[in-house]
Scaffold this motif. Structure first.
Motif, short mmCIF file in Angstrom:
data_model
loop_
_atom_site.label_atom_id
_atom_site.label_comp_id
_atom_site.label_asym_id
_atom_site.label_seq_id
_atom_site.Cartn_x
_atom_site.Cartn_y
_atom_site.Cartn_z
N THR A 3 64.55 10.61 55.21
CA THR A 3 64.50 9.61 56.27
C THR A 3 65.02 8.28 55.72
O THR A 3 65.00 8.04 54.51
CB THR A 3 63.06 9.42 56.81
N TRP A 4 65.50 7.42 56.63
CA TRP A 4 66.02 6.11 56.24
C TRP A 4 66.03 5.20 57.44
O TRP A 4 65.94 5.63 58.58
CB TRP A 4 67.42 6.22 55.63
N SER A 5 66.16 3.91 57.16
CA SER A 5 66.37 2.89 58.20
C SER A 5 67.85 2.54 58.18
O SER A 5 68.52 2.65 57.14
CB SER A 5 65.53 1.64 57.93
N PRO A 6 68.40 2.10 59.32
CA PRO A 6 69.84 1.83 59.40
C PRO A 6 70.31 0.75 58.42
O PRO A 6 69.52 -0.05 57.91
CB PRO A 6 70.04 1.35 60.84
N VAL A 7 71.62 0.72 58.21
CA VAL A 7 72.26 -0.34 57.43
C VAL A 7 71.92 -1.67 58.12
O VAL A 7 72.01 -1.76 59.36
CB VAL A 7 73.79 -0.15 57.40
N PRO A 8 71.52 -2.70 57.37
CA PRO A 8 71.22 -3.99 58.01
C PRO A 8 72.42 -4.48 58.83
O PRO A 8 73.58 -4.29 58.45
CB PRO A 8 70.95 -4.92 56.82
#
Length: 164
Positions: free
Chosen positions: A131-136
Motif C-alpha cells: 500500500t502507498w499514498s500518492p505522489v505529493p
C-alpha cells in the motif's frame, strides 16, 4: 513643422497568444504596436512581458524585449504549472497599460517524487499486500496515470548451522 511631445504608449500590444509550450518554457507572440501608437521615437520602444504562477506562489518575473520583436521565449519555468502572462509597451517616457491576462501552462513531465507511506505486509506464503499514498501534488508534474509496483528479489542467505 510642429511636433507634439512624447508620451508613454496609450495602448498595449494585441493578440497575446501561446505559440509553443515545453516542460519548462513558453513561447509567446503578439501583434506589435502600430508606429502611430509609439508616442515617441521608434528606437526607444520595447515590450515588457510579465509572467507569474497562477497560484500566486513565487516571484513575478518581467522580461524586456526589443520593439523590433513580436515573439519571445520564457525559459526556466516549472513543469506542469499554470502561468498568467501579460504584456505592455514602453518607450523612453514610460510604460503603457498592461494587456489582458493570458492563462496557460507548461507541459507535463515525469514525476519528481515518488509515492509516500509505502508499506508491505505478507498476507500468505505467496502474496504480499503493498500500500502507498500518492505522489505529493507539487511533485506530480502532470496527471498520474498509474503506478507500477516492481518485485525485487534479494538473495536469501543460505541456512547456516550455528555451532556452540
Amino acid at each position: 513643422m510642429i511636433q507634439t511631445l512624447q508620451s508613454a504608449p496609450d495602448t498595449h500590444p494585441n493578440n497575446l497568444t501561446l505559440v509553443t509550450a515545453t516542460q519548462t518554457s513558453l513561447t509567446l507572440r503578439w501583434a506589435p504596436l502600430p508606429v502611430s501608437e509609439y508616442n515617441g521615437s521608434p528606437e526607444t520602444v520595447g515590450y515588457r512581458v510579465c509572467v507569474r504562477r497562477a497560484n500566486g506562489r513565487g516571484e513575478e518575473r518581467l522580461e524586456e524585449v526589443s520593439g523590433q520583436q513580436s515573439e519571445t521565449m520564457l525559459e526556466g519555468l516549472a513543469e506542469w504549472t499554470e502561468y498568467q502572462l501579460k504584456i505592455q509597451a514602453f518607450n523612453s517616457i514610460g510604460a503603457g497599460p498592461w494587456s489582458t491576462t493570458l492563462t496557460t501552462h507548461t507541459k507535463e513531465s515525469v514525476p519528481s517524487g515518488s509515492p509516500v507511506n509505502v508499506s508491505a505486509e505478507a498476507v500468505s506464503s505467496t502474496r504480499i499486500l503493498v500500500t502507498w499514498s500518492p505522489v505529493p501534488e507539487m511533485q506530480r508534474n502532470g496527471p498520474i496515470l498509474g503506478y507500477k509496483p516492481r518485485q525485487v528479489n534479494y538473495p536469501v542467505p543460505p541456512y547456516q548451522k550455528i555451532h556452540r
